[in-house]
Design a protein around this motif. Structure first.
Motif, PDB file in Angstrom:
ATOM      1  N   GLY A  54       0.822  -1.204   0.000  1.00 25.09           N
ATOM      2  CA  GLY A  54       0.000   0.000   0.000  1.00 25.09           C
ATOM      3  C   GLY A  54       0.856   1.255   0.000  1.00 25.09           C
ATOM      4  N   GLY A  55       1.942   1.222   0.779  1.00 23.63           N
ATOM      5  CA  GLY A  55       2.858   2.357   0.790  1.00 23.63           C
ATOM      6  C   GLY A  55       3.539   2.560  -0.547  1.00 23.63           C
ATOM      7  N   PHE A  56       3.976   1.461  -1.174  1.00 22.16           N
ATOM      8  CA  PHE A  56       4.595   1.575  -2.495  1.00 22.16           C
ATOM      9  C   PHE A  56       3.606   2.120  -3.529  1.00 22.16           C
ATOM     10  N   THR A  57       2.347   1.707  -3.421  1.00 23.17           N
ATOM     11  CA  THR A  57       1.336   2.185  -4.367  1.00 23.17           C
ATOM     12  C   THR A  57       1.095   3.681  -4.212  1.00 23.17           C
ATOM     13  N   LEU A  58       0.948   4.147  -2.965  1.00 22.58           N
ATOM     14  CA  LEU A  58       0.738   5.577  -2.733  1.00 22.58           C
ATOM     15  C   LEU A  58       1.945   6.399  -3.179  1.00 22.58           C
ATOM     16  N   LEU A  59       3.134   5.882  -2.929  1.00 23.95           N
ATOM     17  CA  LEU A  59       4.332   6.597  -3.365  1.00 23.95           C
ATOM     18  C   LEU A  59       4.412   6.663  -4.887  1.00 23.95           C
ATOM     19  N   THR A  60       4.005   5.590  -5.550  1.00 21.03           N
ATOM     20  CA  THR A  60       4.038   5.589  -7.015  1.00 21.03           C
ATOM     21  C   THR A  60       3.050   6.597  -7.592  1.00 21.03           C
ATOM     22  N   ILE A  61       1.837   6.630  -7.032  1.00 18.14           N
ATOM     23  CA  ILE A  61       0.837   7.604  -7.503  1.00 18.14           C
ATOM     24  C   ILE A  61       1.325   9.030  -7.264  1.00 18.14           C
ATOM     25  N   SER A  62       1.881   9.262  -6.081  1.00 18.75           N
ATOM     26  CA  SER A  62       2.385  10.599  -5.766  1.00 18.75           C
ATOM     27  C   SER A  62       3.560  10.977  -6.662  1.00 18.75           C
ATOM     28  N   ASN A  87       9.672  17.417  -4.200  1.00 19.96           N
ATOM     29  CA  ASN A  87       8.754  16.340  -3.811  1.00 19.96           C
ATOM     30  C   ASN A  87       9.115  15.025  -4.499  1.00 19.96           C
ATOM     31  N   THR A  88       9.517  15.108  -5.752  1.00 17.76           N
ATOM     32  CA  THR A  88       9.925  13.897  -6.476  1.00 17.76           C
ATOM     33  C   THR A  88      11.140  13.250  -5.827  1.00 17.76           C
ATOM     34  N   GLN A  89      12.092  14.061  -5.416  1.00 19.78           N
ATOM     35  CA  GLN A  89      13.281  13.523  -4.753  1.00 19.78           C
ATOM     36  C   GLN A  89      12.939  12.904  -3.401  1.00 19.78           C
ATOM     37  N   ILE A  90      12.028  13.538  -2.669  1.00 17.27           N
ATOM     38  CA  ILE A  90      11.611  12.988  -1.371  1.00 17.27           C
ATOM     39  C   ILE A  90      10.906  11.644  -1.551  1.00 17.27           C
ATOM     40  N   ILE A  91      10.108  11.526  -2.603  1.00 14.85           N
ATOM     41  CA  ILE A  91       9.401  10.266  -2.854  1.00 14.85           C
ATOM     42  C   ILE A  91      10.391   9.151  -3.176  1.00 14.85           C
ATOM     43  N   ILE A  92      11.420   9.465  -3.941  1.00 16.94           N
ATOM     44  CA  ILE A  92      12.446   8.452  -4.242  1.00 16.94           C
ATOM     45  C   ILE A  92      13.140   8.004  -2.961  1.00 16.94           C
ATOM     46  N   PHE A  93      13.445   8.956  -2.087  1.00 19.70           N
ATOM     47  CA  PHE A  93      14.046   8.606  -0.798  1.00 19.70           C
ATOM     48  C   PHE A  93      13.082   7.759   0.037  1.00 19.70           C
ATOM     49  N   SER A  94      11.784   8.057  -0.058  1.00 17.75           N
ATOM     50  CA  SER A  94      10.789   7.285   0.693  1.00 17.75           C
ATOM     51  C   SER A  94      10.710   5.846   0.191  1.00 17.75           C
ATOM     52  N   TYR A  95      10.888   5.645  -1.111  1.00 13.54           N
ATOM     53  CA  TYR A  95      10.945   4.281  -1.650  1.00 13.54           C
ATOM     54  C   TYR A  95      12.050   3.482  -0.954  1.00 13.54           C
ATOM     55  N   VAL A  96      13.226   4.084  -0.880  1.00 10.77           N
ATOM     56  CA  VAL A  96      14.367   3.403  -0.252  1.00 10.77           C
ATOM     57  C   VAL A  96      14.097   3.161   1.231  1.00 10.77           C
ATOM     58  N   ALA A  97      13.463   4.136   1.899  1.00 16.25           N
ATOM     59  CA  ALA A  97      13.181   3.998   3.328  1.00 16.25           C
ATOM     60  C   ALA A  97      12.200   2.855   3.592  1.00 16.25           C
ATOM     61  N   VAL A  98      11.128   2.779   2.806  1.00 13.93           N
ATOM     62  CA  VAL A  98      10.145   1.703   2.989  1.00 13.93           C
ATOM     63  C   VAL A  98      10.785   0.345   2.717  1.00 13.93           C
ATOM     64  N   TYR A  99      11.617   0.292   1.696  1.00 20.51           N
ATOM     65  CA  TYR A  99      12.305  -0.965   1.366  1.00 20.51           C
ATOM     66  C   TYR A  99      13.217  -1.402   2.513  1.00 20.51           C
ATOM     67  N   GLY A 100      13.966  -0.456   3.076  1.00 22.74           N
ATOM     68  CA  GLY A 100      14.858  -0.798   4.179  1.00 22.74           C
ATOM     69  C   GLY A 100      14.113  -1.164   5.447  1.00 22.74           C
TER      70      GLY A 100
END
Length: 239
Positions: A119-127, A175-188
């Protein structure tokens, strides 16, 4: 007379050759080896005790450590796979009595993590898609206004000034850069969660662990109204 001389000469010649042959035979005879003077060889003793392995000692295998490594490996390959592995551990978990202790709520909580991850990955992708599209729109408008001062290309952005367009472009880019960082954070985070949950599955907490809270009284140095005690709570832990 002459024959006698020849006989004497031949006799002397024969004696000479016989003595010469006997001398050669003596020289060719080998002397026997004196074994009494032979240097004794030292017996080398091989101590094999140092090479022996003590097979009576069994190396301890930590099942929690092994499960944690498997959970990390699975989560690194596919996000959420480590949580599914932990759910399988809950299903096979036994207590000291040999009974399965994987309760319904524990399984539900473990499986819900998989839904939260995706769900987090989906919201991050949409954002990410939304911010990226807006960034391109404002970037195109800012570039057009910079090349054509006083003109506006996009009718939807007429109400925005040049400074507002530039600021919006920077905001969407950040915002795009923050979302990319959030991808890495959720993965970790999901990798760490899978490892910790796998280790805790083998952390032994049986029925002997208990906590008891009861009221109590403690002595006080400051007396009030003639009382030297104060009310308190007593916490008892049993392992």
């Amino acid at each position: 007379m002459l024959k006698g001389k020849y006989l004497v000469f031949l006799s002397l010649l024969a004696i000479f050759f016989v003595n010469l042959a006997s001398a050669q035979v003596k020289d060719t005879v080998l002397k026997p080896l004196d074994t009494t003077r032979a240097v004794p060889q030292k017996n080398i003793r091989i101590d094999s005790s140092s090479k022996r392995q003590d097979t009576t000692k069994v190396k301890y295998i930590n099942p929690g450590k092994i499960a944690g490594r498997k959970a990390i490996f699975k989560s690194l390959i596919v996000p959420g796979w480590g949580q599914l592995y932990n759910n399988q551990l809950l299903r096979d978990k036994l207590n000291a009595k040999g009974e399965k202790t994987g309760h319904f709520w524990q399984k539900t909580y473990t499986l819900s993590k998989v839904g939260i991850i995706y769900g987090g990955f989906t919201l991050l992708t949409i954002s990410y898609i939304d911010n990226r599209n807006n960034y391109k729109i404002f970037l195109k408008e800012a570039t057009y206004r910079q090349l054509n001062p006083g003109k506006k290309e996009n009718p939807d952005l007429i109400r925005y000034g040049d400074t507002n367009v530039t600021d919006a472009q920077a905001i969407y880019k950040r915002n795009t850069q923050i979302i990319i960082f959030s991808y890495v954070a959720v993965y970790g985070v999901q990798v760490i969660d899978a490892y910790v949950a796998a280790r805790l599955n083998f952390f032994n907490i049986d029925d002997s662990v208990a906590m008891k809270i009861m009221p109590s009284l403690i002595n006080s140095q400051n007396s009030m109204y003639g009382f030297n005690v104060m009310p308190a709570l007593k916490v008892s832990l049993r392992f």
